[in-house]
Structure formats: C-alpha cells, structure tokens
Write a protein that holds these residues in place. Sequence first.
Motif, PDB file in Angstrom:
ATOM      1  N   ALA A  50       0.822  -1.260  -0.245  1.00 16.87           N
ATOM      2  CA  ALA A  50       0.069  -0.158   0.021  1.00 16.87           C
ATOM      3  C   ALA A  50       0.854   1.245  -0.030  1.00 16.87           C
ATOM      4  CB  ALA A  50      -0.880   0.058   1.330  1.00 16.87           C
ATOM      5  N   LYS A  51       2.150   1.011   0.092  1.00 14.61           N
ATOM      6  CA  LYS A  51       2.876   2.103   0.142  1.00 14.61           C
ATOM      7  C   LYS A  51       2.692   3.263   1.047  1.00 14.61           C
ATOM      8  CE  LYS A  51       5.703   0.891  -3.405  1.00 14.61           C
ATOM      9  NZ  LYS A  51       6.202  -0.575  -2.784  1.00 14.61           N
ATOM     10  N   CYS A  52       2.370   2.899   2.221  1.00 16.57           N
ATOM     11  CA  CYS A  52       1.742   3.480   3.502  1.00 16.57           C
ATOM     12  C   CYS A  52       2.681   3.541   4.615  1.00 16.57           C
ATOM     13  CB  CYS A  52       0.302   3.128   3.754  1.00 16.57           C
ATOM     14  SG  CYS A  52       0.486   1.559   4.570  1.00 16.57           S
ATOM     15  N   MET A  53       3.807   3.229   4.582  1.00 15.87           N
ATOM     16  CA  MET A  53       4.759   3.518   5.672  1.00 15.87           C
ATOM     17  C   MET A  53       6.081   4.512   5.329  1.00 15.87           C
ATOM     18  SD  MET A  53       5.301  -0.741   6.268  1.00 15.87           S
ATOM     19  CE  MET A  53       5.179  -0.435   8.227  1.00 15.87           C
ATOM     20  N   SER A  54       6.458   4.818   6.326  1.00 14.48           N
ATOM     21  CA  SER A  54       7.816   5.570   5.980  1.00 14.48           C
ATOM     22  C   SER A  54       8.593   5.299   7.551  1.00 14.48           C
ATOM     23  CB  SER A  54       7.552   7.162   5.988  1.00 14.48           C
ATOM     24  OG  SER A  54       6.794   7.536   6.864  1.00 14.48           O
ATOM     25  N   TRP A  55      10.111   5.816   7.164  1.00 11.33           N
ATOM     26  CA  TRP A  55      11.016   5.353   8.191  1.00 11.33           C
ATOM     27  C   TRP A  55      12.256   6.470   8.124  1.00 11.33           C
ATOM     28  CZ3 TRP A  55      12.638   3.374  12.668  1.00 11.33           C
ATOM     29  CH2 TRP A  55      13.951   3.083  12.787  1.00 11.33           C
ATOM     30  N   ASP A  56      12.342   7.225   9.108  1.00 13.31           N
ATOM     31  CA  ASP A  56      13.090   8.319   9.096  1.00 13.31           C
ATOM     32  C   ASP A  56      14.530   7.806   9.627  1.00 13.31           C
ATOM     33  OD1 ASP A  56      12.434   8.519  11.814  1.00 13.31           O
ATOM     34  OD2 ASP A  56      11.705  10.381  11.659  1.00 13.31           O
ATOM     35  N   GLY A  57      14.603   6.748   9.910  1.00 18.37           N
ATOM     36  CA  GLY A  57      15.778   6.302  10.815  1.00 18.37           C
ATOM     37  C   GLY A  57      15.751   6.349  12.060  1.00 18.37           C
ATOM     38  N   LYS A  58      14.549   6.737  12.907  1.00 24.26           N
ATOM     39  CA  LYS A  58      14.273   6.819  14.321  1.00 24.26           C
ATOM     40  C   LYS A  58      12.786   6.076  14.474  1.00 24.26           C
ATOM     41  CE  LYS A  58      17.163  10.583  15.735  1.00 24.26           C
ATOM     42  NZ  LYS A  58      16.861  11.547  14.652  1.00 24.26           N
ATOM     43  N   GLU A  59      11.904   6.899  13.669  1.00 21.75           N
ATOM     44  CA  GLU A  59      10.424   6.458  13.886  1.00 21.75           C
ATOM     45  C   GLU A  59       9.853   5.862  12.689  1.00 21.75           C
ATOM     46  OE1 GLU A  59       8.382   6.981  16.313  1.00 21.75           O
ATOM     47  OE2 GLU A  59      10.019   7.991  17.842  1.00 21.75           O
ATOM     48  N   LEU A  60       9.105   4.886  13.039  1.00 25.31           N
ATOM     49  CA  LEU A  60       8.375   4.253  11.884  1.00 25.31           C
ATOM     50  C   LEU A  60       7.006   4.705  11.823  1.00 25.31           C
ATOM     51  CD1 LEU A  60       8.372   1.796   9.701  1.00 25.31           C
ATOM     52  CD2 LEU A  60       7.222   0.480  11.575  1.00 25.31           C
ATOM     53  N   HIS A  61       6.530   5.414  10.692  1.00 25.40           N
ATOM     54  CA  HIS A  61       5.241   6.009  10.637  1.00 25.40           C
ATOM     55  C   HIS A  61       4.282   4.997   9.616  1.00 25.40           C
ATOM     56  CE1 HIS A  61       2.201   8.767  10.733  1.00 25.40           C
ATOM     57  NE2 HIS A  61       2.209   8.755   9.301  1.00 25.40           N
ATOM     58  N   ILE A  62       3.026   4.710  10.180  1.00 21.57           N
ATOM     59  CA  ILE A  62       2.127   3.998   9.150  1.00 21.57           C
ATOM     60  C   ILE A  62       0.921   4.934   9.042  1.00 21.57           C
ATOM     61  CG2 ILE A  62       0.746   1.894   8.930  1.00 21.57           C
ATOM     62  CD1 ILE A  62       2.662   0.492  10.809  1.00 21.57           C
ATOM     63  N   ASP A  63       0.602   5.091   7.903  1.00 23.15           N
ATOM     64  CA  ASP A  63      -0.796   5.762   7.413  1.00 23.15           C
ATOM     65  C   ASP A  63      -1.772   4.373   7.426  1.00 23.15           C
ATOM     66  OD1 ASP A  63      -3.022   6.920   6.674  1.00 23.15           O
ATOM     67  OD2 ASP A  63      -2.108   8.095   4.969  1.00 23.15           O
ATOM     68  N   ASN A  64      -2.439   4.128   8.454  1.00 24.00           N
ATOM     69  CA  ASN A  64      -3.261   3.118   8.740  1.00 24.00           C
ATOM     70  C   ASN A  64      -4.533   3.181   7.786  1.00 24.00           C
ATOM     71  OD1 ASN A  64      -2.371   1.121  10.943  1.00 24.00           O
ATOM     72  ND2 ASN A  64      -1.728   2.865  11.530  1.00 24.00           N
ATOM     73  N   SER A  65      -4.693   4.254   7.252  1.00 20.68           N
ATOM     74  CA  SER A  65      -6.059   4.454   6.576  1.00 20.68           C
ATOM     75  C   SER A  65      -5.801   3.847   5.307  1.00 20.68           C
ATOM     76  CB  SER A  65      -6.576   5.957   6.450  1.00 20.68           C
ATOM     77  OG  SER A  65      -5.359   6.620   5.702  1.00 20.68           O
ATOM     78  N   PHE A  66      -4.524   3.644   4.624  1.00 20.39           N
ATOM     79  CA  PHE A  66      -4.298   2.967   3.536  1.00 20.39           C
ATOM     80  C   PHE A  66      -4.014   1.629   3.569  1.00 20.39           C
ATOM     81  CE2 PHE A  66      -4.203   7.455   2.070  1.00 20.39           C
ATOM     82  CZ  PHE A  66      -4.701   7.397   1.031  1.00 20.39           C
ATOM     83  N   CYS A  67      -3.430   1.105   4.781  1.00 27.54           N
ATOM     84  CA  CYS A  67      -2.950  -0.188   5.082  1.00 27.54           C
ATOM     85  C   CYS A  67      -4.065  -1.116   4.584  1.00 27.54           C
ATOM     86  CB  CYS A  67      -2.624  -0.613   6.470  1.00 27.54           C
ATOM     87  SG  CYS A  67      -2.488  -2.117   7.076  1.00 27.54           S
ATOM     88  N   VAL A  68      -3.471  -2.238   3.745  1.00 27.44           N
ATOM     89  CA  VAL A  68      -4.476  -3.268   3.279  1.00 27.44           C
ATOM     90  C   VAL A  68      -4.285  -4.668   4.176  1.00 27.44           C
ATOM     91  CG1 VAL A  68      -4.459  -2.537   0.743  1.00 27.44           C
ATOM     92  CG2 VAL A  68      -2.869  -3.872   1.392  1.00 27.44           C
ATOM     93  N   ARG A  69      -3.828  -4.364   5.361  1.00 25.76           N
ATOM     94  CA  ARG A  69      -3.624  -5.574   6.198  1.00 25.76           C
ATOM     95  C   ARG A  69      -2.990  -6.821   5.763  1.00 25.76           C
ATOM     96  NH1 ARG A  69      -5.878  -0.858   7.724  1.00 25.76           N
ATOM     97  NH2 ARG A  69      -7.219  -0.803   9.706  1.00 25.76           N
ATOM     98  N   CYS A  70      -1.908  -6.752   4.931  1.00 29.74           N
ATOM     99  CA  CYS A  70      -1.357  -7.699   4.197  1.00 29.74           C
ATOM    100  C   CYS A  70      -0.573  -8.496   5.099  1.00 29.74           C
ATOM    101  CB  CYS A  70      -0.446  -7.300   3.211  1.00 29.74           C
ATOM    102  SG  CYS A  70       1.059  -6.385   3.398  1.00 29.74           S
ATOM    103  N   MET A  71      -0.269  -8.143   6.308  1.00 26.71           N
ATOM    104  CA  MET A  71       0.664  -8.656   7.230  1.00 26.71           C
ATOM    105  C   MET A  71       2.226  -8.632   7.141  1.00 26.71           C
ATOM    106  SD  MET A  71      -1.202 -10.035   9.715  1.00 26.71           S
ATOM    107  CE  MET A  71      -0.061 -11.006  10.678  1.00 26.71           C
ATOM    108  N   HIS A  72       2.503  -8.182   6.056  1.00 30.70           N
ATOM    109  CA  HIS A  72       4.088  -8.047   5.499  1.00 30.70           C
ATOM    110  C   HIS A  72       4.988  -7.723   6.634  1.00 30.70           C
ATOM    111  CE1 HIS A  72       8.053  -8.143   3.609  1.00 30.70           C
ATOM    112  NE2 HIS A  72       8.000  -6.600   4.025  1.00 30.70           N
TER     113      HIS A  72
END
Lengths: 403, 81
Positions: A259-281
């Motif tokens: 879903a390309k809904c994650m980002s990582w800045d080297g410290k924090e993992l951010h997930i935009d859950n409204s786009f997450c398709v619950r794939c479990m990866h």
Amino acid sequence: MADNIPKTPKLDELEKGRWPSFVKEIKMAAQKSPMAVDLLGQLEQSYDEKIGYWKHGGIVGVMGYGGGVIGRYSNLPEKYPNISHFHTMRINQPAGWFYKTEALRKVCDIWEKHGSGLTNMHGSTGDIILLGTKTDELEPTFAELQKIDFDIGGSGSDLRTPSCCCGMARCEWACYDTMALTHDLTMHYQDELHRPAFPYKFKFKMSGCPNDCVASIARADMSVIGTWRDDIQVDPDAVREYADKGMNIESDVVDNCPAKCMSWDGKELHIDNSFCVRCMHCINVMPKALRPGKDRGATVLIGSKAPIIEGALLSSVFLPFVKVEPPYTEIKDLVDKIWDVWSEEGKNRERVGEFIQRVGLGNFLDAIELDPVPEMVAHPRENPYVFYEEYFEEDEGEEEEES
Amino acid sequence: MAKTVDEIAEAMFGMVKDAQGLKKLKPMDLTKAMVELYGGEGVDKKFCKLAIKQLIDSGRCVYTYFGGSYIELPHSEGAAN
Ligand code: HEM
Ligand code: HEM
Ligand code: SF4
Ligand code: SF4
C-alpha cells in the motif's frame, strides 16, 4: 508376509533422498497388511506401464450418510485381490488438528483392524484420510470410530469438513478464534455435512489472520480470514532494536509495503493506517515490534475454487468486517441465504463462485439481500456490476408508457 | 389437507423408483417437484429435507455419487465387478 513384498525398482527410487517417502511407509505397512502388499504391486505396474488401474465407485457409504466414503476399486482384481476394493474414508479432524497421541493410536488401531492401515494425515480437505478398505468393513469401522467420538467428514455435493488454522491455540496473530468457529459451524451444519443437497461441494476455511495459513482465499467457497480495523500496534523501541541489529527497515519493510503507506526516517516508523491493506508483511518481518490492531474480527469472502469444471477462482469480499463471536449469527445468516439461492438456482456441479459469475455479482447480492459496498470492488473502475435502482426505475417507467 | 412427512417421502420414493435407470435425481430435483405439487398444502424446502432424511434413514433410498450427489434405489456397484 515380508517375503511377499514384490520387487519395486521404480517405486524404490522414491525412497531415496532425505525426505519422507510414501513408498517407505507403504512397505512398512506391508509387513502386516496384505492390502499394502498388493498396493505396492499395482503401483509398480502402473509406473511400468504408465497406466492407472483404479476405478471410481459411486455407491458405497454408511447408512444415512451421503458423504465421507469414496469408492475405489482395482481394475486388476484377479492379480491384486487384496485391493479389489480400496475405499477411502474421510474422518472429520478436530479443529486445528490437535490430538492426544492416545486418540491417534486408537484411530490407527481401528484402521489396522478394518482397513489397510495406511493413512494420510491430513488430506487437503483437512480430514484424516483412511486409505483403503472393503465395502463390508465400512459400517464396522464407522461404528468403532463413533465409540471414540470420531465422525465421518464430507464428500460429494455436501458441506465439506470445515477446516481452520491452529489460530489462538498457538499463534499470536490470530484475530479471532478459528477453532471455536470451525467447531461451531461443524456442529451447526451436521445435516448439510452428511446429507448432500447442494449443486456441488461447499467448503468453509477459517484463517486467523491475513497470512491465511489454510489458503482459504484460494480454496474455500467461504473464506473467513481474520483482520483488524484499527491501527497496527507499534512498539517504537522494538522497531529501533531491529534497526540497530542490522535490519534494513527501508528496503525490507517500507519498500515492500504493497500500500506504500509506511515511512521510516531512521528513528520513527510511521504507518498511514487508513491506506494499510492488512497484508501482514510488516508484521511478519518485525514480529516483536508490530502486531495487528486491537479491534479484531474477520473478513468473509465467497467463491474461490480450484480448477475442475471451470478455471480457478479466488474468493471475493462479501462482509468486509465482522466481529467473530458466538453464536456467529451474522456469518450463519449469510451462509443460509447463499445456500438457499445457490441450492435452488445453481446448475449441477456448479460451485457458488461459478454461479455468481454466471448470474452476475449484482444479481446475486440482490438475491441474498446484501448491499454492495466499495470493498467488493477488486480494482477501481473494473467491476461495473453495481447499478443504482433509480436508473432502472426510470427506464422501466418509460417502457411501460410506450406499451 | 396438509401432507405428512411420510406421504411426501412416499411420493419422492415413487419419483426415484420411476426414474431408476433412466435419470439420476438430485435431492433438489425431488424438493422442487414436491414444492411444485404440494406447495399449496404447506410443503416447503424444510419439509422436503425431513422427507429426504426419512427416505434415506429408512434405507429405502441411498445417496450415490457420480460427479455430483444423487438419490437412488439401493443397487450393487457397477465398478465392483
Ligand atoms: C495530457 C493528456 C492526458 C492525461 C494527463 C490523461 C490522464 C489520464 C489519467 C490519469 C487517467 C486515469 C487512469 C486511471 O483510471 O487510473 C486517464 C484515463 C483515461 N483517459 Fe486520459 N489523459 C489524457 C488524455 C486523454 C485523451 C486525449 C483521451 C481521449 C481522447 C483520454 C481518454 C482516457 C480514457 C478513455 C481513460 C479511461 C481509461 C480506463 O478507465 O481504463 N485521455 N487519463
Ligand atoms: C457510445 C459512446 C461511449 C460509450 C458506450 C462509452 C462507455 C464507457 C464505459 C463503459 C466506461 C467505463 C466506466 C467505468 O468503468 O466506470 C467509460 C469510461 C470513460 N469514457 Fe466513455 N464511452 C463512450 C464515449 C466516450 C467519449 C466520446 C469520450 C471522450 C470524449 C469518453 C471518455 C471516457 C472517459 C474519460 C472514461 C473514464 C471515466 C472514468 O473512469 O472516470 N467516452 N466509457
Ligand atoms: S493464518 Fe494467521 S493466525 Fe492462523 S496460523 Fe497463520 S499466521 Fe497464525
Ligand atoms: S500490513 Fe501490509 S499494507 Fe499494512 S502497513 Fe504493513 S506492509 Fe503495509
């Protein structure tokens, strides 16, 4: 008896290597079982001649049941008299395949007494498969199995033995109790399981999360797959720990998110859950840091099947999210409506997925009184099967005026 | 007059007997025929389910499988010979 074991140079090839071998097992059984001896003989002959020598039966079963026994006969009964009958019995497995060894020993003892002694644990249906017995042994086997609380499973145009992943018994990802639902559906639909009344088979498979360990999305007419509707639970310290220990979170987690809904800045993992398709990866890659949300339930999908009469189908979403709690009314209501429509209108040997393709999903939803929702659309702009009533009504009105 | 389960089972048995060797009947074929004939007298799908249960449990008919599942008179298996 061991002297009777035929020479099987071709089968012997299948004993080589470091993996389990059914040939090795049949030979072991042949020490005690004349059926296994003849089975080796016929199998070797089939390998030599590249001809199968099994015939299908259609009548054998136990009193009152229309499923669970699959009739097989040898086409070379003079040469292999011990396997002139070689019927298979499907035995309803306990949900999640948990046994005490005591129970397994009892099943095996019964089968050594009444059948070939050979089993297949478990068939792709999920059942315990008891391989090879004679017509006369079916009722006695069934009677003995009933005494130890085992029942025959499904076959033919009936509800097939419901089957599930081990779920909450062993797996931290389980979003609902797959074993409880499986047991409940099995008991609730005993008539449908034993008395074939459908156009064709119908399978339930229950997976506790989208990893779908029983592959329900590909091989169940109704797939019940665990999911959650709130946010993925994140433990930020554990995420950093993964990074410190050398995981490349960018390439191994973020870049693989469909879903390309994650980002990582080297410290924090951010997930935009409204786009997450619950794939479990991401959860599978960082099990210590991430887990499914807390508001858990399941998605109910309909219609998958392997290719037999028509090609393969995957299941499609019918209920995007249900809470899976006893007495499972929402799921059972859907099941009853689907069976009602499909039993009456389905063609012989037409799976429910094929039926839906034939009549159209829009018409089918109408018949089972389910409102279309966006989650039913496989891809945007690709499933134009939802028509709005008001357009129909206008057209119908005009036609009436003309006539 | 309302039909009994026995009467419907008997009527189904008649259908199966007449069709034996000519056409294989599925449970739904029996059900549809009975609902068509006696629907006015309260015979519905649930009622037919009970009648089929009676028919099978009495041993007068058996389930068979040839690609799909059917209801037939008991007979010996062709493939067994
Ligand atoms: C600079 C010019 C154009 C741009 C930037 C553009 C862009 C797009 C975009 C973004 C879509 C949506 C794709 C989607 O549904 O995911 C689209 C679809 C479409 N465009 Fe264009 N378009 C252009 C010119 C044209 C022209 C000149 C025509 C016709 C004469 C046209 C006909 C269509 C059609 C029929 C679709 C629908 C395709 C489908 O649903 O599969 N487009 N276009
Ligand atoms: C008789 C003539 C036409 C027919 C039968 C027709 C039919 C269709 C159909 C069935 C769709 C797909 C709708 C969907 O999947 O949601 C579509 C989309 C589209 N059509 Fe037509 N079309 C016609 C004429 C035109 C013309 C003349 C144009 C442009 C000058 C056009 C532009 C588009 C565009 C841009 C879309 C994409 C709309 C979207 O996806 O949002 N069409 N058309
Ligand atoms: S499907 Fe999910 S819950 Fe079930 S065993 Fe697999 S990973 Fe665990
Ligand atoms: S579950 Fe899948 S879609 Fe959702 S954030 Fe993780 S990788 Fe992305």
